[in-house]
Design a protein around this motif. Structure first.
Motif, PDB file in Angstrom:
ATOM      1  N   ASN A  72       6.736  19.859   3.944  1.00 59.85           N
ATOM      2  CA  ASN A  72       7.070  19.466   2.574  1.00 59.85           C
ATOM      3  C   ASN A  72       8.245  18.498   2.542  1.00 59.85           C
ATOM      4  N   GLU A  73       9.290  18.825   3.263  1.00 58.86           N
ATOM      5  CA  GLU A  73      10.494  17.988   3.257  1.00 58.86           C
ATOM      6  C   GLU A  73      10.249  16.650   3.949  1.00 58.86           C
ATOM      7  N   SER A  74       9.416  16.654   4.980  1.00 59.98           N
ATOM      8  CA  SER A  74       9.120  15.397   5.688  1.00 59.98           C
ATOM      9  C   SER A  74       8.298  14.456   4.808  1.00 59.98           C
ATOM     10  N   ILE A  75       7.345  15.007   4.091  1.00 60.38           N
ATOM     11  CA  ILE A  75       6.539  14.180   3.192  1.00 60.38           C
ATOM     12  C   ILE A  75       7.377  13.692   2.012  1.00 60.38           C
ATOM     13  N   GLN A  76       8.246  14.559   1.482  1.00 57.86           N
ATOM     14  CA  GLN A  76       9.150  14.136   0.416  1.00 57.86           C
ATOM     15  C   GLN A  76      10.044  12.993   0.877  1.00 57.86           C
ATOM     16  N   PHE A  77      10.454  13.039   2.126  1.00 57.00           N
ATOM     17  CA  PHE A  77      11.291  11.978   2.679  1.00 57.00           C
ATOM     18  C   PHE A  77      10.533  10.649   2.670  1.00 57.00           C
ATOM     19  N   ALA A  78       9.280  10.670   3.126  1.00 51.01           N
ATOM     20  CA  ALA A  78       8.485   9.437   3.118  1.00 51.01           C
ATOM     21  C   ALA A  78       8.314   8.910   1.704  1.00 51.01           C
ATOM     22  N   GLN A  79       8.069   9.802   0.769  1.00 52.05           N
ATOM     23  CA  GLN A  79       7.914   9.382  -0.619  1.00 52.05           C
ATOM     24  C   GLN A  79       9.217   8.806  -1.169  1.00 52.05           C
ATOM     25  N   TYR A  80      10.338   9.401  -0.769  1.00 60.87           N
ATOM     26  CA  TYR A  80      11.634   8.873  -1.207  1.00 60.87           C
ATOM     27  C   TYR A  80      11.843   7.452  -0.676  1.00 60.87           C
ATOM     28  N   LEU A  81      11.545   7.242   0.603  1.00 58.42           N
ATOM     29  CA  LEU A  81      11.701   5.906   1.175  1.00 58.42           C
ATOM     30  C   LEU A  81      10.840   4.893   0.420  1.00 58.42           C
ATOM     31  N   ASN A  82       9.596   5.239   0.177  1.00 60.04           N
ATOM     32  CA  ASN A  82       8.684   4.311  -0.488  1.00 60.04           C
ATOM     33  C   ASN A  82       9.113   4.041  -1.931  1.00 60.04           C
ATOM     34  N   ARG A  83       9.539   5.081  -2.597  1.00 58.19           N
ATOM     35  CA  ARG A  83       9.888   4.961  -4.008  1.00 58.19           C
ATOM     36  C   ARG A  83      11.216   4.253  -4.227  1.00 58.19           C
ATOM     37  N   GLN A  84      12.213   4.571  -3.400  1.00 55.64           N
ATOM     38  CA  GLN A  84      13.571   4.092  -3.643  1.00 55.64           C
ATOM     39  C   GLN A  84      13.944   2.852  -2.829  1.00 55.64           C
ATOM     40  N   LEU A  85      13.395   2.743  -1.613  1.00 50.96           N
ATOM     41  CA  LEU A  85      13.862   1.685  -0.711  1.00 50.96           C
ATOM     42  C   LEU A  85      12.790   0.652  -0.376  1.00 50.96           C
ATOM     43  N   GLY A  86      11.533   1.042  -0.396  1.00 47.87           N
ATOM     44  CA  GLY A  86      10.438   0.087  -0.245  1.00 47.87           C
ATOM     45  C   GLY A  86      10.540  -0.812   0.964  1.00 47.87           C
ATOM     46  N   ALA A  87      10.472  -2.125   0.717  1.00 49.45           N
ATOM     47  CA  ALA A  87      10.443  -3.109   1.792  1.00 49.45           C
ATOM     48  C   ALA A  87      11.747  -3.181   2.576  1.00 49.45           C
ATOM     49  N   LYS A  88      12.790  -2.574   2.083  1.00 47.95           N
ATOM     50  CA  LYS A  88      14.042  -2.543   2.849  1.00 47.95           C
ATOM     51  C   LYS A  88      13.866  -1.753   4.146  1.00 47.95           C
ATOM     52  N   VAL A  89      12.971  -0.763   4.127  1.00 46.99           N
ATOM     53  CA  VAL A  89      12.823   0.116   5.291  1.00 46.99           C
ATOM     54  C   VAL A  89      11.426   0.076   5.897  1.00 46.99           C
ATOM     55  N   TRP A  90      10.507  -0.693   5.331  1.00 45.90           N
ATOM     56  CA  TRP A  90       9.103  -0.683   5.774  1.00 45.90           C
ATOM     57  C   TRP A  90       8.662  -2.091   6.132  1.00 45.90           C
ATOM     58  N   GLY A  91       8.049  -2.237   7.304  1.00 43.72           N
ATOM     59  CA  GLY A  91       7.637  -3.559   7.742  1.00 43.72           C
ATOM     60  C   GLY A  91       6.366  -3.544   8.555  1.00 43.72           C
ATOM     61  N   LYS A  92       6.227  -4.519   9.406  1.00 39.11           N
ATOM     62  CA  LYS A  92       4.998  -4.769  10.159  1.00 39.11           C
ATOM     63  C   LYS A  92       4.563  -3.586  11.016  1.00 39.11           C
ATOM     64  N   TYR A  93       5.522  -2.849  11.567  1.00 46.04           N
ATOM     65  CA  TYR A  93       5.205  -1.720  12.449  1.00 46.04           C
ATOM     66  C   TYR A  93       5.657  -0.392  11.849  1.00 46.04           C
ATOM     67  N   GLY A  94       5.589  -0.285  10.528  1.00 46.75           N
ATOM     68  CA  GLY A  94       5.974   0.956   9.875  1.00 46.75           C
ATOM     69  C   GLY A  94       7.428   0.949   9.468  1.00 46.75           C
ATOM     70  N   TYR A  95       8.010   2.136   9.382  1.00 46.84           N
ATOM     71  CA  TYR A  95       9.407   2.241   8.978  1.00 46.84           C
ATOM     72  C   TYR A  95      10.314   1.699  10.083  1.00 46.84           C
ATOM     73  N   TYR A  96      11.314   0.942   9.690  1.00 43.11           N
ATOM     74  CA  TYR A  96      12.283   0.434  10.654  1.00 43.11           C
ATOM     75  C   TYR A  96      13.067   1.601  11.259  1.00 43.11           C
ATOM     76  N   LEU A 120       0.816  -1.196   0.000  1.00 49.44           N
ATOM     77  CA  LEU A 120       0.000   0.000   0.000  1.00 49.44           C
ATOM     78  C   LEU A 120       0.854   1.251   0.000  1.00 49.44           C
ATOM     79  N   ALA A 121       1.913   1.254   0.818  1.00 48.09           N
ATOM     80  CA  ALA A 121       2.783   2.421   0.859  1.00 48.09           C
ATOM     81  C   ALA A 121       3.441   2.665  -0.493  1.00 48.09           C
ATOM     82  N   LEU A 122       3.880   1.585  -1.142  1.00 43.15           N
ATOM     83  CA  LEU A 122       4.493   1.724  -2.456  1.00 43.15           C
ATOM     84  C   LEU A 122       3.480   2.244  -3.472  1.00 43.15           C
ATOM     85  N   LEU A 123       2.249   1.742  -3.398  1.00 46.87           N
ATOM     86  CA  LEU A 123       1.201   2.192  -4.292  1.00 46.87           C
ATOM     87  C   LEU A 123       0.910   3.669  -4.100  1.00 46.87           C
TER      88      LEU A 123
END
Length: 461
Positions: free
Chosen positions: A378-402, A15-18
Motif C-alpha cells: 500500500n505504501e509503495s503504491i501510494q509513493f508512486a502515485q505521489y511522485l506522479n501526482r506531485q512531481l511528474g516529469a521532474k522524477v520520471w523519464g526515458k528509463y522510469g523514475y530517476y 501515461l504515468a500522470l494519466l
C-alpha cells in the motif's frame, strides 16, 4: 513490438500522470463509497496499469539502454551526457544480474517477444563466457566494448564474489525459465547453467570459515574484506552452499556470515524489532537495498533459520523507514508515509551516499520504496502515485523514475544507476505474481543448499 516500445519511451511521462489521475478519479463509483465492488475492481485495474507502466519503462534501461557490445547493463546512464569518470560504457556485473531477471519479466508481460529475449540472453551468455574471470567469478565492472575488467579500486582489480552472486542469481533464474521452452531457449539455459557451475565459491574462503569479498591474481586476498552479516550479502552464502561443483561447508555460513550467532539482535527501533544486527552503528539500520538485492530470487516469505524469520526481518526494516518518514524529525519537504519515503544507497546531492534514517540529507531514492513493494504494497503504491501526482516529469523519464531527488533542495538530476533500476522491475513482479521467487526457489541446487544450511521455507520440498 519495437514500435510499441519506442512509443512508450516517448509517452511514458504522460501515461504515468494519466494513470495517477485515474487512480484518484475512480476511487469511488459515484456513490461516495470507496469500498463498493465496482470501485475496488476499477482501482485494481488502475493499480495494474500503473505497475505495468513502471516495469515496462524501467525495463528500457536494460533493453534500449544496454551497452551494445556486451548486451549487459551500463553501470550508469546520465541523460545530460556528462560522465566525469568517462564511464559511459562501463558495465556492472551485479546490475546485469538484476537485468537478467528483468528480462524474464519483460518476456512474460510481452514487453519483448520470447524470440527477442532469447536472442539477447544468448548474446549475453556468450559475452560472459569469453571475458576474463577470476576462479570463475567476475569482476565488479568491465569495459563493455573491450571486455576487460575495470578495477573498482587498486586492490579490487579481480574477482568480486558478491557481484558475482547477484549475477548468478540471475543466471539460475534464466535457466529455470528457459529450460523447458524452445530449442533455442534450451541452448541458452545450458549456457547459463555452465556459467553458474564454473564459479569457485570455495576459493573465496581463503581457507577460513568465512567468504572474502575480493580476490585478485596480483594482490591475492589483500583487500581483506570478510563478508559477515547482516547486509545485502545473504545470497552470496546461499549460492556458495548450493554450488554443485565448488560448495562451501555449512560452517562457513554459521561462523562467517552468522558470526557464530552474533548476527541475532534484540534491539528495537521505534519499538520495531530489528531481528538481525545490521552492519551499522549500534541502534541504527542500514540502507534498504539490504532487503532487495538478496531477495530478488531468494524468497523471504516463510524463510527461517536458527537466526531469524526473514519475512519479519525484511518487513521490519521497511516499517522502521516508514516510522521515520511519519516522524520526519528534520522537517524535510515531501516526507510522509503517503508521500516520499525510503532510504537506500543512491546518487545524492554531494555524490553517492548510503542513505538511511540516521544518514538523511533530504534525499529520496525511488528504488527504496518501489523495490520494497512485497513488504509494503500500500505504501509503495501510494509513493508512486505521489511522485506522479506531485512531481511528474521532474522524477520520471526515458528509463522510469530517476535515481534520486530532493524536494527540500529542489534537486532533480536526470540520472540512473543499474543497481537501483533493476530491483524495481523484479520486486514489483514478486509482489504481483511471485514469478521470479518461484523460478529461483524451484532450482534443485537452491533447495539442497537451503536445507544444508538449516533453512526452512514453504518452497522446500
Amino acid at each position: 513490438m519495437r514500435k510499441r516500445i519506442a512509443y512508450l519511451s516517448l509517452t511514458g511521462i504522460a501515461l504515468a500522470l494519466l494513470l495517477s489521475s485515474s487512480c484518484q478519479n475512480t476511487s469511488t463509483n459515484g456513490s461516495g463509497d470507496p469500498s463498493s465492488k465496482d470501485s475496488i475492481g476499477q482501482n485494481k485495474v488502475n493499480e495494474d496499469s500503473l505497475l505495468t507502466n513502471i516495469q515496462q519503462q524501467t525495463f528500457q534501461y536494460f533493453w534500449e539502454g544496454a551497452e551494445p557490445t556486451s548486451g549487459l547493463a551500463r553501470e550508469r546512464i546520465h541523460m545530460d551526457g556528462v560522465y566525469p569518470e568517462n564511464d559511459r560504457n562501463v558495465v556492472t556485473i551485479g546490475g546485469s544480474g538484476f537485468g537478467l531477471m528483468g528480462m524474464i519479466v519483460a518476456m512474460e508481460r510481452g514487453f519483448i517477444t520470447a524470440d527477442q529475449g532469447t536472442q539477447k540472453l544468448n548474446h549475453i551468455m556468450d559475452y560472459l563466457a569469453k571475458i576474463e574471470r577470476f576462479r570463475g567469478a567476475w569482476a565488479h565492472w568491465y569495459d563493455g566494448e573491450l571486455g576487460t575488467a575495470k578495477p573498482f579500486s587498486e586492490k579490487d582489480n579481480g574477482g568480486d564474489i558478491v557481484e558475482t552472486a547477484f549475477l548468478a542469481q540471475g543466471l539460475i533464474t534464466v535457466r529455470e525459465y528457459l529450460k523447458d521452452k524452445s530449442d533455442a531457449a534450451k541452448v541458452v539455459a545450458l549456457k547459463a547453467d555452465k556459467l553458474w557451475k564454473e564459479i569457485d565459491w570455495n576459493h573465496y574462503t581463503n581457507g577460513q570459515n568465512v567468504l572474502y569479498w575480493h580476490w585478485s591474481p596480483k594482490f591475492n586476498f589483500q583487500q581483506n574484506h570478510p563478508i559477515k552479516g547482516y547486509d545485502e550479502c545473504l545470497i552470496t552464502y546461499v549460492l556458495a552452499a548450493s554450488s554443485p561443483s565448488h560448495p562451501i561447508a555449512p560452517s562457513v555460513y554459521h561462523e562467517g556470515w552468522a558470526r557464530s550467532g552474533g548476527i541475532k539482535s534484540t534491539a528495537k527501533i521505534y519499538d520495531i524489532p530489528l531481528v538481525l544486527k545490521h552492519n551499522a552503528k549500534e541502534g541504527e539500520v542500514g540502507p534498504l537495498f539490504w532487503e532487495h538485492y538478496s531477495y530478488l530470487g531468494l524468497s523471504p516469505k516463510g524463510l527461517k533459520d536458527q537466526y531469524a524469520d526473514y519475512w519479519e526481518a525484511t518487513r521490519n526494516h521497511v516499517k522502521i523507514n516508514l516510522a521515520y518518514a511519519g516522524q520526519n524529525p528534520k522537517g524535510y519537504k515531501g516526507y510522509g508515509v503517503d508521500k516520499g519515503w525510503g532510504w537506500t544507497a543512491s546518487y545524492s546531492i554531494k555524490g553517492y551516499d548510503a542513505h538511511h534514517p540516521d544518514n538523511d540529507s533530504g534525499v529520496i531514492s525511488p528504488t527504496a520504496a518501489l523495490s520494497s513493494m512485497p513488504y509494503s504494497p500500500n505504501e509503495s503504491i501510494q509513493f508512486a502515485q505521489y511522485l506522479n501526482r506531485q512531481l511528474g516529469a521532474k522524477v520520471w523519464g526515458k528509463y522510469g523514475y530517476y535515481d534520486a531527488y530532493s524536494e527540500t533542495a529542489n534537486w532533480f538530476p536526470q540520472r540512473y544507476l543499474a543497481i537501483d533500476q533493476g530491483p524495481i522491475i523484479v520486486m514489483i513482479e514478486n509482489y504481483r505474481t511471485g514469478k521470479i521467487w518461484d523460478l529461483f526457489m524451484q532450482a534443485p541446487e537452491i533447495q539442497q543448499g537451503l536445507k544444508k544450511l538449516g533453512f526452512t521455507s514453504p518452497y522446500l520440498k
